[in-house]
Every structure is written in structure tokens, then in C-alpha cells.
Design a protein around this motif. Structure first.
Motif, PDB file in Angstrom:
ATOM      1  N   PHE A  33       0.998  -1.088   0.001  1.00  0.00           N
ATOM      2  CA  PHE A  33      -0.187  -0.069   0.102  1.00  0.00           C
ATOM      3  C   PHE A  33       0.814   1.256   0.034  1.00  0.00           C
ATOM      4  CE2 PHE A  33      -2.500  -3.476   1.536  1.00  0.00           C
ATOM      5  CZ  PHE A  33      -3.793  -3.255   0.762  1.00  0.00           C
ATOM      6  N   LEU A  34       0.907   1.918  -1.039  1.00  0.00           N
ATOM      7  CA  LEU A  34       1.328   3.208  -1.228  1.00  0.00           C
ATOM      8  C   LEU A  34       0.695   4.561  -1.066  1.00  0.00           C
ATOM      9  CD1 LEU A  34       3.339   1.795  -4.431  1.00  0.00           C
ATOM     10  CD2 LEU A  34       4.085   1.804  -2.095  1.00  0.00           C
ATOM     11  N   MET A  35       1.464   5.611  -0.660  1.00  0.00           N
ATOM     12  CA  MET A  35       0.971   7.026  -0.814  1.00  0.00           C
ATOM     13  C   MET A  35       2.183   7.667  -1.523  1.00  0.00           C
ATOM     14  SD  MET A  35       0.338   9.319   2.985  1.00  0.00           S
ATOM     15  CE  MET A  35       1.764   9.018   3.507  1.00  0.00           C
ATOM     16  N   VAL A  36       1.753   8.071  -2.751  1.00  0.00           N
ATOM     17  CA  VAL A  36       2.390   8.734  -3.599  1.00  0.00           C
ATOM     18  C   VAL A  36       2.184  10.292  -3.669  1.00  0.00           C
ATOM     19  CG1 VAL A  36       2.962   8.860  -5.862  1.00  0.00           C
ATOM     20  CG2 VAL A  36       2.294   6.798  -5.266  1.00  0.00           C
ATOM     21  N   ARG A  37       3.577  11.018  -3.243  1.00  0.00           N
ATOM     22  CA  ARG A  37       3.077  12.294  -2.838  1.00  0.00           C
ATOM     23  C   ARG A  37       3.951  13.296  -3.861  1.00  0.00           C
ATOM     24  NH1 ARG A  37       3.295  13.936   2.686  1.00  0.00           N
ATOM     25  NH2 ARG A  37       1.944  15.540   1.766  1.00  0.00           N
ATOM     26  N   ARG A  38       3.466  14.361  -4.329  1.00  0.00           N
ATOM     27  CA  ARG A  38       4.027  15.279  -4.858  1.00  0.00           C
ATOM     28  C   ARG A  38       3.142  16.670  -4.742  1.00  0.00           C
ATOM     29  NH1 ARG A  38       2.480  18.199  -9.653  1.00  0.00           N
ATOM     30  NH2 ARG A  38       4.188  19.081 -10.848  1.00  0.00           N
ATOM     31  N   THR A  42      -1.874  13.995  -2.959  1.00  0.00           N
ATOM     32  CA  THR A  42      -1.520  12.506  -2.496  1.00  0.00           C
ATOM     33  C   THR A  42      -2.328  11.562  -3.170  1.00  0.00           C
ATOM     34  OG1 THR A  42      -0.910  13.490  -0.351  1.00  0.00           O
ATOM     35  CG2 THR A  42      -1.485  11.051  -0.159  1.00  0.00           C
ATOM     36  N   ILE A  43      -1.555  10.617  -3.625  1.00  0.00           N
ATOM     37  CA  ILE A  43      -2.397   9.397  -4.323  1.00  0.00           C
ATOM     38  C   ILE A  43      -2.166   8.101  -3.193  1.00  0.00           C
ATOM     39  CG2 ILE A  43      -2.558   7.830  -6.285  1.00  0.00           C
ATOM     40  CD1 ILE A  43      -1.200  10.340  -7.842  1.00  0.00           C
ATOM     41  N   PHE A  44      -3.345   7.534  -2.954  1.00  0.00           N
ATOM     42  CA  PHE A  44      -3.187   6.314  -2.208  1.00  0.00           C
ATOM     43  C   PHE A  44      -3.595   5.145  -3.185  1.00  0.00           C
ATOM     44  CE2 PHE A  44      -2.738   7.578   2.258  1.00  0.00           C
ATOM     45  CZ  PHE A  44      -3.389   8.697   2.217  1.00  0.00           C
ATOM     46  N   THR A  45      -2.756   4.295  -3.342  1.00  0.00           N
ATOM     47  CA  THR A  45      -2.755   2.986  -4.423  1.00  0.00           C
ATOM     48  C   THR A  45      -2.226   1.646  -3.702  1.00  0.00           C
ATOM     49  OG1 THR A  45      -2.638   2.335  -6.434  1.00  0.00           O
ATOM     50  CG2 THR A  45      -0.698   3.379  -5.587  1.00  0.00           C
ATOM     51  N   ASP A  46      -2.550   0.817  -4.379  1.00  0.00           N
ATOM     52  CA  ASP A  46      -1.932  -0.513  -3.892  1.00  0.00           C
ATOM     53  C   ASP A  46      -1.267  -1.298  -5.150  1.00  0.00           C
ATOM     54  OD1 ASP A  46      -4.764  -1.013  -4.883  1.00  0.00           O
ATOM     55  OD2 ASP A  46      -4.593  -3.013  -4.144  1.00  0.00           O
ATOM     56  N   ALA A  47      -0.520  -2.072  -4.755  1.00  0.00           N
ATOM     57  CA  ALA A  47       0.210  -2.769  -6.124  1.00  0.00           C
ATOM     58  C   ALA A  47       0.721  -4.082  -5.517  1.00  0.00           C
ATOM     59  CB  ALA A  47       1.444  -1.756  -6.776  1.00  0.00           C
ATOM     60  N   LYS A  48       1.337  -4.870  -6.089  1.00  0.00           N
ATOM     61  CA  LYS A  48       1.828  -6.112  -5.697  1.00  0.00           C
ATOM     62  C   LYS A  48       3.462  -5.819  -5.495  1.00  0.00           C
ATOM     63  CE  LYS A  48      -1.214  -9.094  -6.426  1.00  0.00           C
ATOM     64  NZ  LYS A  48      -1.904  -9.656  -5.284  1.00  0.00           N
ATOM     65  N   GLU A  49       3.969  -6.481  -4.656  1.00  0.00           N
ATOM     66  CA  GLU A  49       5.169  -6.471  -4.323  1.00  0.00           C
ATOM     67  C   GLU A  49       6.248  -6.714  -5.652  1.00  0.00           C
ATOM     68  OE1 GLU A  49       6.097  -9.490  -1.512  1.00  0.00           O
ATOM     69  OE2 GLU A  49       5.847  -8.326   0.102  1.00  0.00           O
ATOM     70  N   THR A  50       5.784  -7.218  -6.878  1.00  0.00           N
ATOM     71  CA  THR A  50       6.380  -7.802  -7.756  1.00  0.00           C
ATOM     72  C   THR A  50       6.101  -6.687  -9.001  1.00  0.00           C
ATOM     73  OG1 THR A  50       4.640  -9.323  -8.568  1.00  0.00           O
ATOM     74  CG2 THR A  50       6.740 -10.108  -7.384  1.00  0.00           C
ATOM     75  N   THR A  51       5.431  -5.598  -8.564  1.00  0.00           N
ATOM     76  CA  THR A  51       5.268  -4.584  -9.638  1.00  0.00           C
ATOM     77  C   THR A  51       6.181  -3.896  -9.878  1.00  0.00           C
ATOM     78  OG1 THR A  51       2.905  -4.320  -8.942  1.00  0.00           O
ATOM     79  CG2 THR A  51       3.682  -2.626  -9.956  1.00  0.00           C
ATOM     80  N   THR A  52       6.744  -3.644 -11.061  1.00  0.00           N
ATOM     81  CA  THR A  52       7.825  -3.030 -11.532  1.00  0.00           C
ATOM     82  C   THR A  52       7.481  -1.407 -11.450  1.00  0.00           C
ATOM     83  OG1 THR A  52       7.128  -2.661 -14.008  1.00  0.00           O
ATOM     84  CG2 THR A  52       8.705  -4.419 -13.363  1.00  0.00           C
TER      85      THR A  52
END
Length: 146
Positions: A33-38, A42-52
Motif C-alpha cells: 500500500f503506497l502513498m505517492v506524494r508530489r 497525495t495518491i493512495f494506491t495498492d500494487a503487488k510487491e512484484t510490480t515494476t
């Protein structure tokens, strides 16, 4: 501005398929679970550990409408720029370090018109205002006995 993007997948079928040996080894990758900040975004998203990193940039492209080649992702201090071909787990973004209740922060910068990437700028998250006096817990008052 706070945006939330949920890339939810059904895992029960994957787990059922992996419960018996079917002649091939399948790797189960866990969610991060990620919080992408600029700046103020703020964007909250989820991805897989293997996501590039490149795949994460494509998720961001769908939200911010900025091409992946014009994005640069890095750790929240800006000291390590993420390589597009590496997986999120290569940057210690794993299910143990990026949980739903405490997402990992990833910094985002965009390419400027001059071809250079902008400087990293993340506006601190605001704190709630102080409670008004009428809402603060009252200390018990000693009663006078006459």
C-alpha cells in the motif's frame, strides 16, 4: 488534493489454484500500500510487491495524465531514484513495510518543459485544529460542603 486508486483483485481463486500441486511453481505476490506524494497531491494506491516501477508509473499516468517517461519516482527523502525495470520489493516496498494502515511514501516529480525533472517538493500533511474549550474534557471540580 487526495486521490485514492484501488486496484483490487480476487485472490481466492489464486489461493485455490495453489492449494494443490499442479506441476508448476506459482509465486504469490503480496499487496503493498503506497502513498505517492508530489507537492500538495497525495495518491493512495495498492500494487503487488512484484510490480515494476514502470507499471506503477502507468497507474499514476491513469490518474495524473502524465506519461511515465515524464515521471520520476524516488524514496520520500529524494535520495534514491527508482529504476523503471526494478520491482517495488527491490526498494523494500513489501507487505511488511507498506501496510494498509501505514502505507509507504513514494515521492513523485515531473519533467519540466526544459527537460529537467523538477525539484522534490512535498507539502507536509496538515494537523487537525486544536479543540475548542467547550469540547475539551473538563476536570472534575471539587464540591464545597457547607
Amino acid at each position: 488534493m487526495i486521490l485514492y486508486f484501488n486496484r483490487h483483485e480476487e485472490y481466492s481463486n489464486q489461493l485455490k489454484n495453489n492449494s494443490t500441486y499442479n506441476g508448476r511453481l506459482e509465486v504469490i505476490s503480496f499487496d503493498v500500500f503506497l502513498m505517492v506524494r508530489r507537492k500538495k497531491t497525495t495518491i493512495f494506491t495498492d500494487a503487488k510487491e512484484t510490480t515494476t516501477v514502470r507499471e506503477l508509473k502507468k497507474i499514476i499516468q491513469g490518474i495524473m495524465k502524465v506519461e511515465p517517461e515524464n515521471q520520476q519516482l524516488m524514496n520520500e527523502r529524494g535520495s534514491e531514484v527508482f529504476d523503471d525495470e526494478k520491482q517495488l520489493s527491490d526498494y523494500n516496498l513489501t507487505a511488511q513495510t507498506a501496510r494498509a494502515q501505514s502505507p509507504a511514501t513514494v515521492a513523485l516529480v515531473f519533467r519540466q518543459d526544459n527537460g529537467e525533472f523538477e525539484n522534490l517538493e512535498i507539502t507536509p500533511l496538515s494537523s487537525p485544529p486544536e479543540l475548542p474549550e467547550v469540547m475539551k474534557p473538563q476536570e472534575p471540580q471539587p464540591h464545597e460542603i457547607n
